[in-house]
Enzyme design. Sequence first.
Site, PDB file in Angstrom:
ATOM      1  N   TYR A   1      44.037  27.052  41.861  1.00  0.00           N
ATOM      2  CA  TYR A   1      45.107  27.481  42.778  1.00  0.00           C
ATOM      3  C   TYR A   1      45.687  26.347  43.604  1.00  0.00           C
ATOM      4  CZ  TYR A   1      42.009  31.659  42.611  1.00  0.00           C
ATOM      5  OH  TYR A   1      41.195  32.692  42.248  1.00  0.00           O
TER       6      TYR A   1
ATOM      7  N   GLU B   1      36.743  46.107  52.728  1.00  0.00           N
ATOM      8  CA  GLU B   1      35.975  45.530  51.622  1.00  0.00           C
ATOM      9  C   GLU B   1      36.137  44.017  51.549  1.00  0.00           C
ATOM     10  OE1 GLU B   1      35.794  48.755  48.139  1.00  0.00           O
ATOM     11  OE2 GLU B   1      37.309  47.218  47.912  1.00  0.00           O
ATOM     12  N   PRO B   2      35.732  43.306  52.584  1.00  0.00           N
ATOM     13  CA  PRO B   2      35.941  41.858  52.543  1.00  0.00           C
ATOM     14  C   PRO B   2      34.953  41.143  51.628  1.00  0.00           C
ATOM     15  CG  PRO B   2      35.005  42.557  54.665  1.00  0.00           C
ATOM     16  CD  PRO B   2      35.066  43.774  53.802  1.00  0.00           C
ATOM     17  N   GLY B   3      35.448  40.160  50.900  1.00  0.00           N
ATOM     18  CA  GLY B   3      34.586  39.228  50.187  1.00  0.00           C
ATOM     19  C   GLY B   3      34.687  37.882  50.888  1.00  0.00           C
TER      20      GLY B   3
ATOM     21  N   CYS C   1      34.886  15.614  32.295  1.00  0.00           N
ATOM     22  CA  CYS C   1      35.890  14.877  31.539  1.00  0.00           C
ATOM     23  C   CYS C   1      37.066  15.818  31.332  1.00  0.00           C
ATOM     24  CB  CYS C   1      35.317  14.422  30.199  1.00  0.00           C
ATOM     25  SG  CYS C   1      34.017  13.231  30.461  1.00  0.00           S
TER      26      CYS C   1
HETATM   27  C1  LIG Z   1      37.912  41.080  45.142  1.00  0.00           C
HETATM   28  C2  LIG Z   1      37.978  42.378  45.818  1.00  0.00           C
HETATM   29  C3  LIG Z   1      37.779  42.472  47.194  1.00  0.00           C
HETATM   30  C4  LIG Z   1      37.561  41.272  48.069  1.00  0.00           C
HETATM   31  O1  LIG Z   1      38.636  40.423  48.129  1.00  0.00           O
HETATM   32  P1  LIG Z   1      38.625  39.162  49.128  1.00  0.00           P
HETATM   33  O2  LIG Z   1      39.947  38.558  48.931  1.00  0.00           O
HETATM   34  O3  LIG Z   1      37.509  38.276  48.683  1.00  0.00           O
HETATM   35  O4  LIG Z   1      38.382  39.696  50.493  1.00  0.00           O
HETATM   36  C5  LIG Z   1      37.801  43.733  47.749  1.00  0.00           C
HETATM   37  N1  LIG Z   1      38.022  44.834  47.004  1.00  0.00           N
HETATM   38  C6  LIG Z   1      38.221  44.782  45.678  1.00  0.00           C
HETATM   39  C7  LIG Z   1      38.453  46.013  44.914  1.00  0.00           C
HETATM   40  C8  LIG Z   1      38.212  43.549  45.044  1.00  0.00           C
HETATM   41  O5  LIG Z   1      38.441  43.495  43.725  1.00  0.00           O
END
Ligand SMILES: *Cc1c(COP(=O)(O)O)cnc(C)c1O
Length: 418
Positions: free
Chosen positions: A307, A262-264, A334
């Site tokens: 971060y 599940e990559p974001g 600001c």
């Molecule tokens: C945010 C999230 C991801 C993705 O995380 P990344 O760090 O962006 O890869 C995958 N699974 C779940 C459940 C998330 O909450």
Amino acid sequence: MSWLDKITFEDADTWRREFGTPCFLYDESALRAAAEAAKAFPAAYGLTVRYAMKAAPNANLLRCFRDWGLSFDASSLYEALRLEAAGVPLERVSLSSQQLDAGFADLHRRGMAVNACSLDQLRRFGEAFPDGRVGLRFNPGLGSGGTNRTNVGGPASSFGIWHASLDAARELAAEHGLVVERIHSHIGSGSDPEVWKRVAALTLDLARAFPKVETVNLGGGYKVARMPGEGATDLQRIGAPVRELFERFAAETGRRLRLEIEPGTFLVANAAAVLASVEDVVDTGAEGYRFIKLDTGMTEILRPSLYGAQHPIRVLRAREGAAERDYVVVGHCCESGDILTPAPGDPELLAPRPLPEARAGDLCLVGGAGAYCAAMSAKNYNSYPEAPEVLLCADGAARLIRRRQTLGQILENEISVE
Ligand SMILES: *Cc1c(COP(=O)(O)O)cnc(C)c1O
């Protein structure tokens, strides 16, 4: 040379005239390359790649990933509805949310998979769908992630069912006749193959406790290198031992589990940049700093303030000259925390960077801006409108995929009570 390094002043100036600054630029070819790399993750018995859309939710990006064969992770019901509105079939969506809004039942009936992320969510799912099929998100007790703020596993994290509550989860599922078909863990594992191996092993142990589980989802958290010298995740390297564990599990139990990832970040982070104009250059004297002020900042890129995240910055100028100076790059709000060059991991500290000598009117590209930037920023702070988004398409065209917000839209929901 990345797509970002190839952008010339002339390209950027053309986009400035067409779309204005600040604006997000997404590179379709870079998105595609990341999607193909994710689809090549080693898996013994089938793979589903879900794009965690919270990283960047524009419908055009969602449709790209849909067309390239990806499925999706929604982290709220609103995200699931947004996926549906973008034309993604709900069968390709799974929900893992901190907040289970009542509307989940309708979407589940229409095909969306649900991962219960707490015992109470599991009870509510069971009451709505007795004898239904559900996934369980566990917190396997192990944390990773780059900073305390990106750590989503271990005792300091509220995400998922705590692993020691396994029996309680099993009893609740049995009470409602539920089939647990999926085990999910997402701890933000980073790039270390040893961590992935341990998470996979812990998650497979949980799958062992539920004989009908068919799928194991290991979440996202694949670190990318935004800056030169930062460590990136090699999916083949972290995936190989994971595949072996799945094969060993099959040999022991006869169960061939499908893998979901599940990559974001991995899919979008380095596929976008913010194009900004240099608004001003000021200094605080010999003992102080030299600052570049941009017309962007925490309104588009909050990660450095939050971060101490590092983003590559390029100054683009029409004129020649190689002189560099040390600059602190700041945003337009600001707010003293609105800074684009903090010390790594410490948003409190300024870390000047050598950059080509800049003047008002020059252009800047802030890279690594695809994940958690347009999606997660201090939108409308100082009443700056939401920036537009542009897709640099594989055919060479630059297409607007979100307009700049207007002042009217910012004011739209205010109610006057004089
Ligand atoms: C945010 C999230 C991801 C993705 O995380 P990344 O760090 O962006 O890869 C995958 N699974 C779940 C459940 C998330 O909450």
